[in-house]
Design a protein around this motif. Structure first.
Motif, PDB file in Angstrom:
ATOM      1  N   MET A   1       9.420   6.599  -1.046  1.00  0.00           N
ATOM      2  CA  MET A   1       7.823   6.476  -1.329  1.00  0.00           C
ATOM      3  C   MET A   1       7.458   5.657  -2.822  1.00  0.00           C
ATOM      4  SD  MET A   1       6.006   7.775   1.216  1.00  0.00           S
ATOM      5  CE  MET A   1       4.579   8.547   0.433  1.00  0.00           C
ATOM      6  N   THR A   2       8.478   6.180  -3.638  1.00  0.00           N
ATOM      7  CA  THR A   2       8.240   5.588  -4.926  1.00  0.00           C
ATOM      8  C   THR A   2       8.082   4.054  -4.976  1.00  0.00           C
ATOM      9  OG1 THR A   2       9.053   7.319  -6.436  1.00  0.00           O
ATOM     10  CG2 THR A   2       9.014   5.066  -7.278  1.00  0.00           C
ATOM     11  N   VAL A   3       9.372   3.355  -4.305  1.00  0.00           N
ATOM     12  CA  VAL A   3       9.460   1.921  -4.136  1.00  0.00           C
ATOM     13  C   VAL A   3       8.327   1.416  -3.280  1.00  0.00           C
ATOM     14  CG1 VAL A   3      11.150   0.154  -3.389  1.00  0.00           C
ATOM     15  CG2 VAL A   3      12.007   2.342  -4.383  1.00  0.00           C
ATOM     16  N   ALA A   4       8.058   2.036  -2.215  1.00  0.00           N
ATOM     17  CA  ALA A   4       7.385   1.614  -1.054  1.00  0.00           C
ATOM     18  C   ALA A   4       5.684   1.437  -1.503  1.00  0.00           C
ATOM     19  CB  ALA A   4       7.261   2.365  -0.029  1.00  0.00           C
ATOM     20  N   ILE A   5       5.249   2.542  -2.284  1.00  0.00           N
ATOM     21  CA  ILE A   5       4.009   2.757  -3.072  1.00  0.00           C
ATOM     22  C   ILE A   5       3.872   1.546  -3.886  1.00  0.00           C
ATOM     23  CG2 ILE A   5       2.220   4.175  -4.068  1.00  0.00           C
ATOM     24  CD1 ILE A   5       2.613   4.827  -1.212  1.00  0.00           C
ATOM     25  N   PHE A   6       4.865   1.320  -4.891  1.00  0.00           N
ATOM     26  CA  PHE A   6       4.751   0.330  -6.070  1.00  0.00           C
ATOM     27  C   PHE A   6       4.468  -1.049  -5.471  1.00  0.00           C
ATOM     28  CE2 PHE A   6       6.192  -2.582  -9.132  1.00  0.00           C
ATOM     29  CZ  PHE A   6       5.822  -1.988 -10.284  1.00  0.00           C
ATOM     30  N   PHE A   7       5.352  -1.504  -4.636  1.00  0.00           N
ATOM     31  CA  PHE A   7       5.034  -2.829  -4.068  1.00  0.00           C
ATOM     32  C   PHE A   7       3.988  -2.930  -3.196  1.00  0.00           C
ATOM     33  CE2 PHE A   7       9.756  -2.964  -5.628  1.00  0.00           C
ATOM     34  CZ  PHE A   7       9.479  -4.061  -6.368  1.00  0.00           C
ATOM     35  N   LEU A   8       3.562  -2.068  -2.546  1.00  0.00           N
ATOM     36  CA  LEU A   8       2.502  -2.193  -1.640  1.00  0.00           C
ATOM     37  C   LEU A   8       1.186  -2.290  -2.503  1.00  0.00           C
ATOM     38  CD1 LEU A   8       1.118  -1.832   1.373  1.00  0.00           C
ATOM     39  CD2 LEU A   8       1.141   0.671   0.962  1.00  0.00           C
ATOM     40  N   VAL A   9       1.074  -1.324  -3.495  1.00  0.00           N
ATOM     41  CA  VAL A   9      -0.078  -1.561  -4.378  1.00  0.00           C
ATOM     42  C   VAL A   9       0.037  -2.938  -5.080  1.00  0.00           C
ATOM     43  CG1 VAL A   9      -1.162  -0.776  -6.542  1.00  0.00           C
ATOM     44  CG2 VAL A   9      -0.259   0.832  -4.711  1.00  0.00           C
ATOM     45  N   TYR A  10       1.152  -3.241  -5.469  1.00  0.00           N
ATOM     46  CA  TYR A  10       1.157  -4.396  -6.410  1.00  0.00           C
ATOM     47  C   TYR A  10       0.794  -5.577  -5.395  1.00  0.00           C
ATOM     48  CZ  TYR A  10       3.487  -8.554  -8.387  1.00  0.00           C
ATOM     49  OH  TYR A  10       3.670  -9.913  -9.034  1.00  0.00           O
ATOM     50  N   PHE A  11       1.152  -6.057  -4.322  1.00  0.00           N
ATOM     51  CA  PHE A  11       0.732  -6.863  -3.504  1.00  0.00           C
ATOM     52  C   PHE A  11      -0.733  -6.795  -2.639  1.00  0.00           C
ATOM     53  CE2 PHE A  11       5.379  -7.399  -2.970  1.00  0.00           C
ATOM     54  CZ  PHE A  11       5.691  -8.602  -3.599  1.00  0.00           C
ATOM     55  N   MET A  12      -1.343  -5.599  -2.807  1.00  0.00           N
ATOM     56  CA  MET A  12      -2.691  -5.364  -2.360  1.00  0.00           C
ATOM     57  C   MET A  12      -3.560  -5.926  -3.474  1.00  0.00           C
ATOM     58  SD  MET A  12      -2.376  -1.520  -0.400  1.00  0.00           S
ATOM     59  CE  MET A  12      -4.408  -1.409  -0.300  1.00  0.00           C
ATOM     60  N   MET A  13      -3.098  -5.652  -4.497  1.00  0.00           N
ATOM     61  CA  MET A  13      -3.934  -6.068  -5.703  1.00  0.00           C
ATOM     62  C   MET A  13      -4.048  -7.610  -5.734  1.00  0.00           C
ATOM     63  SD  MET A  13      -2.432  -3.650  -8.639  1.00  0.00           S
ATOM     64  CE  MET A  13      -3.225  -4.716  -9.858  1.00  0.00           C
ATOM     65  N   GLY A  14      -3.030  -8.314  -5.190  1.00  0.00           N
ATOM     66  CA  GLY A  14      -3.186  -9.771  -5.187  1.00  0.00           C
ATOM     67  C   GLY A  14      -2.294 -10.372  -6.305  1.00  0.00           C
ATOM     68  N   MET A  15      -2.193 -11.519  -6.283  1.00  0.00           N
ATOM     69  CA  MET A  15      -1.634 -12.423  -7.556  1.00  0.00           C
ATOM     70  C   MET A  15      -2.764 -12.465  -8.685  1.00  0.00           C
ATOM     71  SD  MET A  15       1.192 -12.540  -6.547  1.00  0.00           S
ATOM     72  CE  MET A  15       2.030 -13.363  -8.025  1.00  0.00           C
ATOM     73  N   ASP A  16      -3.794 -12.595  -8.502  1.00  0.00           N
ATOM     74  CA  ASP A  16      -4.759 -12.701  -9.645  1.00  0.00           C
ATOM     75  C   ASP A  16      -4.837 -11.137 -10.208  1.00  0.00           C
ATOM     76  OD1 ASP A  16      -6.569 -13.117 -11.394  1.00  0.00           O
ATOM     77  OD2 ASP A  16      -7.940 -14.135 -10.317  1.00  0.00           O
ATOM     78  N   ARG A  17      -4.148 -10.743 -11.316  1.00  0.00           N
ATOM     79  CA  ARG A  17      -4.214  -9.544 -11.805  1.00  0.00           C
ATOM     80  C   ARG A  17      -5.281  -8.981 -12.146  1.00  0.00           C
ATOM     81  NH1 ARG A  17      -0.525  -8.420  -8.545  1.00  0.00           N
ATOM     82  NH2 ARG A  17      -0.101  -6.426  -9.424  1.00  0.00           N
ATOM     83  N   GLY A  18      -6.280  -9.901 -12.791  1.00  0.00           N
ATOM     84  CA  GLY A  18      -7.547  -9.685 -13.683  1.00  0.00           C
ATOM     85  C   GLY A  18      -8.597  -9.209 -12.685  1.00  0.00           C
TER      86      GLY A  18
END
Length: 229
Positions: A47-64
């Motif tokens: 879950m740690t791995v899946a949640i981390f990258f899921l949230v990362y890519f859901m946020m999109g590449m424009d981190r701001g």
């Protein structure tokens, strides 16, 4: 020579490693040390791995442009998608919630990176601040594990219905302690089946070692238990 990863993704990998180390420490040294549940430990790490990258890519590449709505939406997803196989104990649910929260925090926290096109900066959270949050979480769990020892509970199917009478409560507890070898602290009476001469009991007991905790050996139907009885 161009680098293999962008500055943003390199920062993300560093935060991912911090997240893995922190959650592994919580699971391995705080949770597993007492519960010895490899199945839940496996689930927490995946879950740690899946949640981390899921949230990362859901946020999109424009981190701001990332907002807390991403994290709240993620928790909404998990409120709908429940585990339907076995009921997860409260302690395991607590650790699962901590693992998810830390994964979301590490995925959404970003170093202050200048956006050349807009001149704005992404959400600034240094590694020191991120580690401080991790240490506060770990210290809180350690203190709670040491000072707030939770009482173990278990549902059992009992074959001496006559001992469930209020005036024979001490005899009931003595018989349960003799049979189970546990120090019984509380007994609640659930469904009674007079045809089979059995009753469902929820017992609370003090356990000196977590190996006494065994789940899934005997399944009691939910309809046999009445919470308000």
């Amino acid at each position: 020579m161009s680098t293999l990863f962008s500055e943003v993704f390199t920062s993300t990998l560093i935060r991912f490693l911090i997240c893995i180390v922190v959650n592994w420490s919580i699971i391995g040294f705080l949770y597993y040390r007492k519960s010895h549940r490899r199945d839940f430990s496996f689930t927490f790490m995946i879950m740690t791995v899946a949640i981390f990258f899921l949230v990362y890519f859901m946020m999109g590449m424009d981190r701001g442009k990332a907002t807390m709505g991403v994290g709240l939406g993620l928790f909404g997803i998990f409120s709908i998608m429940r585990y339907r196989t076995d009921t997860m104990p409260v302690r395991e649910m607590t650790y699962l919630f901590v693992v998810i929260c830390l994964s979301v925090i590490h995925a959404m926290a970003a170093e202050s990176i200048e956006n050349p096109s807009t001149g704005s900066s992404a959400m600034a959270m240094s590694y020191a601040e991120l580690i401080a949050v991790d240490l506060i979480t770990i210290d809180t769990i350690c203190i709670c594990e040491m000072l707030m020892k939770t009482q173990s509970t278990k549902l059992i199917q009992y074959d001496r219905v006559e001992l469930t009478k209020p005036d024979r409560r001490e005899e009931l507890i003595a018989d349960l302690e003799a049979r189970t070898g546990l120090k019984i602290t509380s007994v609640k009476i659930g469904g009674i089946d007079f045809l089979r001469d059995t009753v469902v009991l929820r017992i609370g007991y003090l356990s000196t070692k977590e190996s006494d905790e065994v789940d899934g050996i005997f399944t009691i139907k939910k309809s046999q238990w009445r919470e308000n009885v």
